[in-house]
Write a protein that holds these residues in place. Structure first.
Motif, mmCIF file in Angstrom:
data_model
loop_
_atom_site.group_PDB
_atom_site.id
_atom_site.type_symbol
_atom_site.label_atom_id
_atom_site.label_comp_id
_atom_site.label_asym_id
_atom_site.label_seq_id
_atom_site.Cartn_x
_atom_site.Cartn_y
_atom_site.Cartn_z
ATOM 1 N N LYS A 166 15.377 6.254 3.746
ATOM 2 C CA LYS A 166 15.292 5.699 4.114
ATOM 3 C C LYS A 166 14.719 4.847 3.654
ATOM 4 O O LYS A 166 14.371 3.689 4.679
ATOM 5 C CB LYS A 166 13.264 6.210 3.768
ATOM 6 C CG LYS A 166 12.625 7.526 4.174
ATOM 7 C CD LYS A 166 11.211 7.345 3.560
ATOM 8 C CE LYS A 166 10.526 9.121 4.125
ATOM 9 N NZ LYS A 166 9.417 9.216 3.408
ATOM 10 N N LEU B 174 2.672 1.904 -3.520
ATOM 11 C CA LEU B 174 1.190 2.487 -4.959
ATOM 12 C C LEU B 174 0.999 3.449 -4.276
ATOM 13 O O LEU B 174 1.843 4.657 -5.400
ATOM 14 C CB LEU B 174 0.550 1.006 -4.647
ATOM 15 C CG LEU B 174 0.896 -0.371 -4.888
ATOM 16 C CD1 LEU B 174 -0.916 -0.647 -4.732
ATOM 17 C CD2 LEU B 174 0.915 -0.076 -6.950
ATOM 18 N N ALA B 175 1.547 4.138 -2.724
ATOM 19 C CA ALA B 175 1.097 5.801 -2.929
ATOM 20 C C ALA B 175 2.242 6.453 -3.012
ATOM 21 O O ALA B 175 2.036 7.232 -3.111
ATOM 22 C CB ALA B 175 0.234 5.715 -1.263
ATOM 23 N N SER B 176 3.411 5.548 -2.461
ATOM 24 C CA SER B 176 4.843 7.286 -2.320
ATOM 25 C C SER B 176 6.037 6.862 -3.002
ATOM 26 O O SER B 176 6.164 7.613 -3.991
ATOM 27 C CB SER B 176 5.222 6.593 -1.177
ATOM 28 O OG SER B 176 3.831 6.978 0.046
ATOM 29 N N PHE B 177 6.329 5.757 -4.229
ATOM 30 C CA PHE B 177 7.149 4.838 -4.223
ATOM 31 C C PHE B 177 6.685 4.761 -5.528
ATOM 32 O O PHE B 177 7.682 4.712 -6.703
ATOM 33 C CB PHE B 177 7.887 3.989 -3.634
ATOM 34 C CG PHE B 177 8.146 4.475 -2.583
ATOM 35 C CD1 PHE B 177 8.968 5.954 -2.357
ATOM 36 C CD2 PHE B 177 8.192 4.272 -1.437
ATOM 37 C CE1 PHE B 177 9.105 6.208 -0.834
ATOM 38 C CE2 PHE B 177 8.081 4.890 -0.040
ATOM 39 C CZ PHE B 177 8.946 5.516 -0.024
ATOM 40 N N ASP B 178 5.920 4.440 -6.353
ATOM 41 C CA ASP B 178 5.131 4.197 -7.871
ATOM 42 C C ASP B 178 5.465 4.647 -8.568
ATOM 43 O O ASP B 178 4.816 5.528 -8.613
ATOM 44 C CB ASP B 178 3.941 3.047 -7.372
ATOM 45 C CG ASP B 178 4.128 2.132 -8.964
ATOM 46 O OD1 ASP B 178 4.672 1.461 -9.149
ATOM 47 O OD2 ASP B 178 2.487 2.470 -9.455
ATOM 48 N N PRO C 114 -1.275 -6.868 -10.663
ATOM 49 C CA PRO C 114 -2.771 -6.514 -9.738
ATOM 50 C C PRO C 114 -3.387 -7.827 -9.276
ATOM 51 O O PRO C 114 -3.538 -7.783 -8.254
ATOM 52 C CB PRO C 114 -3.970 -5.456 -11.233
ATOM 53 C CG PRO C 114 -3.396 -6.210 -11.928
ATOM 54 C CD PRO C 114 -2.050 -6.393 -12.092
ATOM 55 N N SER D 89 0.388 -1.224 0.034
ATOM 56 C CA SER D 89 -0.029 0.069 0.103
ATOM 57 C C SER D 89 0.888 1.424 0.272
ATOM 58 O O SER D 89 0.332 1.497 -0.987
ATOM 59 C CB SER D 89 -1.449 0.277 0.854
ATOM 60 O OG SER D 89 -1.673 1.327 1.222
ATOM 61 N N GLU D 90 1.637 1.524 0.931
ATOM 62 C CA GLU D 90 2.362 2.230 1.022
ATOM 63 C C GLU D 90 3.584 2.923 -0.550
ATOM 64 O O GLU D 90 3.490 3.726 -0.925
ATOM 65 C CB GLU D 90 3.896 1.601 1.939
ATOM 66 C CG GLU D 90 4.645 3.144 2.285
ATOM 67 C CD GLU D 90 4.664 4.622 3.126
ATOM 68 O OE1 GLU D 90 4.025 4.087 3.975
ATOM 69 O OE2 GLU D 90 4.861 5.439 3.105
ATOM 70 N N ASP E 129 -0.675 -7.990 -5.335
ATOM 71 C CA ASP E 129 -1.688 -7.372 -4.549
ATOM 72 C C ASP E 129 -2.176 -8.235 -4.044
ATOM 73 O O ASP E 129 -2.461 -7.741 -3.027
ATOM 74 C CB ASP E 129 -2.516 -5.983 -6.086
ATOM 75 C CG ASP E 129 -2.171 -4.998 -6.689
ATOM 76 O OD1 ASP E 129 -0.520 -4.409 -5.835
ATOM 77 O OD2 ASP E 129 -2.367 -4.230 -6.910
ATOM 78 N N LYS F 158 1.002 -6.215 -16.309
ATOM 79 C CA LYS F 158 0.380 -4.784 -15.935
ATOM 80 C C LYS F 158 -1.442 -5.535 -15.742
ATOM 81 O O LYS F 158 -1.970 -5.257 -14.520
ATOM 82 C CB LYS F 158 0.169 -3.645 -17.325
ATOM 83 C CG LYS F 158 0.820 -2.758 -17.023
ATOM 84 C CD LYS F 158 0.510 -1.011 -16.792
ATOM 85 C CE LYS F 158 1.387 -0.891 -16.644
ATOM 86 N NZ LYS F 158 0.921 1.063 -16.840
#
Lengths: 460, 304
Positions: free
Chosen positions: A292, A275-279, A427, A272-273, A431, A422
């Motif tokens: 980090k 996808l939200a921050s680094f993808d 996914p 989750s992190e 995921d 993809k």
């Protein structure tokens, strides 16, 4: 009364329109008619006086993707080539990765491909299979393309069905980049070149405990899935690209289970992190570069950018991918990108000569400076080594070290690979497992089923 | 004589008309009608956008068969799109109507607020706002910072399968400007006498809203609903930039999936078939709303 008046004004209007329109047209033509044309053709100017004696100049079009740094370097090399070869005029277009591909596919549909185009390993099989890029073997044997100084290991990636369709522009291999300082702080030695996945997990857990930061980033990509099977003597895809390439799901299932353990211990960014921050972020913005995480999964040429972002106070070292206990190396030497000559080229031999210049000329490579990976020609490498900076030296050393243990490169990704990554791998496998919607066993089985279904279309 | 002049004149008028609409007409033919016709043809073909046109292969209804029976992602994308439309559009319209009513009270500075509220809609579909939205809902973003101030637990909104789509719905609701302006125009059409009469009869605010505002505004609500529903079903940019369809395909909207098949997987035939099904879906939805409209849309003029 009304009618003639309006007629007259209309006629006047039309005349005016014709005049303005016509003059606008003339104005638009004017700059093209003058001897000093607009931007792309500018470098041809000095060449012009020399051309008339030798007849018509050969025109080549070239396209690539990359960063601004790459554009600047590549354009300088084109200028250098045209200075040395006044009978050749090269125009060019460049873009980012995604735009380059969109442009090229559009031009392919319109039979308007450039003479020389930059290619990625992921597409060459598909492009060669559709006859969009042509074999270069004739030019290699005629000497237009000189590979006397190039090892077959570096050329192999550009062969599809035994024919050389693409020329490697630089060598790469996967690695884990390590922040040396973090390893010193936690009392760990840098991993050995033959470390195993068990070592990897233990190291990661220790770093998490002692350094209080993520141990590693970049484990969710499909590249590691492929490399996992490479070390077992297999590959993700069958050699002919029509089915999955391994018999046993267990190694991949174990890998997914390891990811779950690492995620639970917060030793890696959660899915989750991630996808939200680094993808989709550039390597400079990813956890290792910003301090980090202690390790990150990279291609060797990316380390130059990471080291630059991390600053001089930190030292980034590279180690090969871990292997299963008793397994072979998980690494292979991959061409970072290629030049290909396309079906639509009217002067394929001239195009091949330019690629030769790009590969073998020392002056040209002083400008390019290994920005596309370690040069494939031995003399070029030797000439470059004394001039390297800290990060580039690490990259050269690493690629040299890995070439000794690396497994041979497997065939280029089959048509359908992008579709599978993809639409299925990200996914429905990664995921689904990481969000605990599917068991690792079921996800691996689904992947097998989907890979077989999509690749079945490649059967002739 | 007179008639012949008129005739000539008429012809000339036509000629001038064509001259003026010419540029538009040419562009329409070249960039709308022709691609549409081509995509209708491709929908029945196995055609890769990497190939030249002559390589297209007629496969009848196979693209549609694959879509409906052999592509679980297709149904996921339909599900995600409907979820989005069902939540985002009513919320956006409610927001738009609420603010339109506030702005209709004739207080000072109304025109300033009207412009301010409309601004997000002008920029809303743009890449820049989508990128900004990614920042706002990022792990270290504004939204989590605000939540932390309130002492609530933070989340990775964009990466969470339960919440990612709600960041997109929130963006949609924020872009209420254009339906708001239309509502505002509709509200100004309602004669104040009705409200005055209702006040004299002792009706309160809620009663007036239900019995006067809603029925008289219903044609405008109808119009807004249709327009918003259509644009909602075609949502693309936001998901493309902010979530890219992730996580777990929960934000893989229909248009995004078409894009992926056409331009990332080069399956232009399949993507064309999907696009035509989307057109049919939109037509069906619009028809349903139209058919039910005589139950709830009130036209004043009809009564006379």
């Amino acid at each position: 009364m009304l009618a003639p008046k309006s007629k007259l004004s209309r006629r006047k209007f039309l005349q005016a329109a014709a005049i303005t329109g016509g003059s606008a047209l003339l104005a638009a033509c004017a700059p093209a008619a003058t001897p000093a044309p607009a931007k792309p053709a500018e470098p041809a100017k000095p060449a012009a006086p020399a051309a008339p004696a030798g007849g018509k100049a050969t025109e080549l079009r070239m396209a690539w993707w990359g960063s601004q740094d790459r554009h600047d370097r590549t354009i300088k090399v084109i200028d250098l080539y045209m200075k040395k070869n006044p009978n050749v005029k090269i125009t060019y277009e460049f873009a980012g990765f995604a735009d380059h591909l969109t442009k090229m596919t559009t031009q392919a549909a319109g039979n308007q491909l450039p003479d020389i185009m930059q290619q990625d390993y992921a597409w060459i099989a598909e492009w060669a299979g559709r006859g969009l890029i042509i074999p270069l073997d004739n030019f290699a044997s005629s000497g237009a393309l000189n590979f006397k100084d190039v090892s077959e290991d570096f050329l192999k990636g550009g062969r599809v069905g035994g024919k050389l369709v693409a020329v490697n522009l630089g060598s790469n291999s996967q690695c884990f980049s390590c922040d040396q300082g973090d390893f010193e702080k936690t009392g760990l030695a840098l991993p050995k070149d033959d470390w195993t996945w068990d070592d990897f997990e233990k190291t990661s857990m220790t770093i998490k405990e002692k350094a209080g930061k993520w141990a590693v980033h970049g484990l969710y990509g499909e590249q590691l899935w492929k490399s996992l099977y490479l070390s077992l003597g297999e590959w993700s895809y069958a050699t002919d690209g029509t089915a999955i390439g391994y018999k046993d799901d267990a190694p991949f299932v174990n890998y997914l289970k390891m990811l779950l353990r690492l995620q639970k211990a917060n030793a890696i960014p959660s899915r989750s992190e991630d996808l939200a921050s680094f993808d989709g972020k550039s390597v400079e913005q990813q956890p290792l570069a910003v301090g980090k995480a202690a390790m990150d999964s990279h291609w060797s040429n990316q380390v130059v950018a990471v080291q630059k972002a991390a600053g001089d106070s930190r030292t980034i070292k590279m180690v090969p991918l871990p292997r299963p206990a008793g397994g072979k190396s998980s690494n292979y030497i991959k061409p970072s990108q290629f030049f290909s000559v396309t079906r639509d080229s009217k002067a394929p031999e001239e195009a091949a000569k330019f690629i030769d210049f790009f590969t073998n000329d020392i002056e040209a490579n002083d400008i390019l400076f290994a920005e596309r990976g370690v040069p494939i020609a031995g003399k070029v490498r030797e000439a470059m080594i004394p001039k390297l900076g800290k990060a580039q030296k690490e990259m050269f050393d690493y690629v040299a070290r890995v070439s000794k243990i690396a497994e041979p490169i497997r065939p280029a990704d089959p048509p359908g690979h992008a579709d599978l990554v993809k639409n299925v791998f990200n996914p429905q496998v990664i995921d689904a497992v990481m969000f605990e919607k599917a068991k690792p066993e079921d996800a691996a089985a689904l992947l097998r089923k989907e890979v077989n279904a999509v690749l079945a279309k490649n059967k002739k | 004589m007179a008639s012949s002049i008129r005739k000539k004149n008429f012809k000339q008028n036509n000629w001038m008309g064509y001259f003026f609409i010419g540029p538009w007409l040419l562009a329409f033919l070249a960039f709308t009608l022709l691609p549409m016709a081509a995509s209708l043809y491709f929908a029945f073909n196995d055609y890769s956008s990497l190939d030249s046109l002559d390589k297209a292969r007629w496969i009848g209804l196979q693209n549609f068969e694959r879509m409906f029976f052999n592509d679980n992602k297709y149904w996921k994308s339909v599900g995600a799109t409907l979820y989005y439309v069902i939540f985002a559009i009513p919320l956006r319209l409610t927001m738009a109507l609420g603010l339109a009513m506030l702005l209709n009270t004739g207080r000072n500075g109304v025109s300033f607020y009207r412009a301010a509220f409309y601004a997000p809609s002008i920029v809303g579909g743009s890449i820049a706002v989508a990128v900004m939205w990614r920042q706002v809902f990022g792990t270290e973003g504004l939204f989590n910072a605000a939540i932390r101030l309130l002492g609530l637990p933070t989340r990775t909104w964009l990466g969470d399968p339960d919440y990612a789509i709600w960041t997109l719905i929130a963006l949609a609701v924020w872009q209420f400007g254009s339906p708001m302006l239309i509502f505002l125009a509709g509200l100004k059409q309602i004669p104040t006498e009705f409200y005055e009469a209702a006040s004299i009869d002792g009706a309160n605010g809620v009663r007036k809203f239900i019995s006067i505002t809603l029925p008289l505004l219903s044609p405008v609500i109808f119009f807004n609903l249709i327009m918003q529903m259509i644009s909602g079903l075609m949502v693309f940019t936001q998901a493309f930039i902010i979530t890219g369809g992730a996580p777990l395909d929960t934000t893989l909207f229909y248009a995004l999936y078409i894009y992926r098949r056409a331009f990332e997987n080069f399956q232009m035939g399949y993507a064309s078939a999907m696009a035509w099904v989307l057109l049919i879906i939109i037509a069906v939805f619009a028809t349903i709303v139209f058919k039910t409209s005589n139950q709830w849309v009130y036209y004043e003029s009809k009564e006379e």
